[in-house]
Design a protein around this motif. Sequence first.
Motif, short mmCIF file in Angstrom:
data_model
loop_
_atom_site.label_atom_id
_atom_site.label_comp_id
_atom_site.label_asym_id
_atom_site.label_seq_id
_atom_site.Cartn_x
_atom_site.Cartn_y
_atom_site.Cartn_z
N PHE A 51 0.81 -1.23 0.00
CA PHE A 51 0.00 0.00 0.00
C PHE A 51 0.84 1.27 0.00
O PHE A 51 0.35 2.34 0.31
CB PHE A 51 -0.98 0.04 1.18
N SER A 52 2.09 1.18 -0.34
CA SER A 52 2.97 2.35 -0.40
C SER A 52 3.07 2.82 -1.86
O SER A 52 2.97 2.03 -2.79
CB SER A 52 4.36 1.98 0.10
N SER A 53 3.28 4.10 -2.04
CA SER A 53 3.47 4.60 -3.40
C SER A 53 4.96 4.56 -3.77
O SER A 53 5.30 4.74 -4.94
CB SER A 53 2.94 6.03 -3.52
N GLU A 54 5.83 4.33 -2.80
CA GLU A 54 7.26 4.24 -3.06
C GLU A 54 7.58 2.93 -3.79
O GLU A 54 7.12 1.87 -3.41
CB GLU A 54 8.03 4.30 -1.74
N ARG A 55 8.35 3.03 -4.88
CA ARG A 55 8.64 1.88 -5.71
C ARG A 55 10.14 1.64 -5.79
O ARG A 55 10.93 2.54 -5.56
CB ARG A 55 8.05 2.08 -7.09
N GLU A 56 10.51 0.40 -6.13
CA GLU A 56 11.92 0.08 -6.34
C GLU A 56 12.07 -0.69 -7.64
O GLU A 56 11.17 -1.41 -8.07
CB GLU A 56 12.49 -0.72 -5.17
N GLN A 57 13.21 -0.49 -8.26
CA GLN A 57 13.53 -1.15 -9.53
C GLN A 57 14.54 -2.26 -9.26
O GLN A 57 15.57 -2.02 -8.64
CB GLN A 57 14.13 -0.14 -10.52
#
Length: 97
Positions: A51-57
């Motif tokens: 539910f976080s908007s922070e993303r990782e690649q």
Amino acid sequence: MLSVDGQSNERLVLDGEWFEKLHGGQSKTRVPASSFRSATWQDIDRRVRLFSSEREQLVSVMLSFEGGPFVGFVAPADKRPQLEAVVAGLEAARTAA
């Protein structure tokens, strides 16, 4: 010697004629580099927390070897050049054999 640190305390090491995957500093897979057959790449974009908007690649690579093991490995996307160097080393070992 080439090495790459990934997710979940894993590390890939290409040392001369041998390829090894370590987990927590202990060997999980050790095979001759010349037995390498192929690599399958996948780019991953995921949320850091539910539910976080922070993303990782991330980048994922599945390595296959003659006669057996498949080695999956996930690392931050910025480690892709290091992973490509390991795969290039494996391909060179295969053609030299």
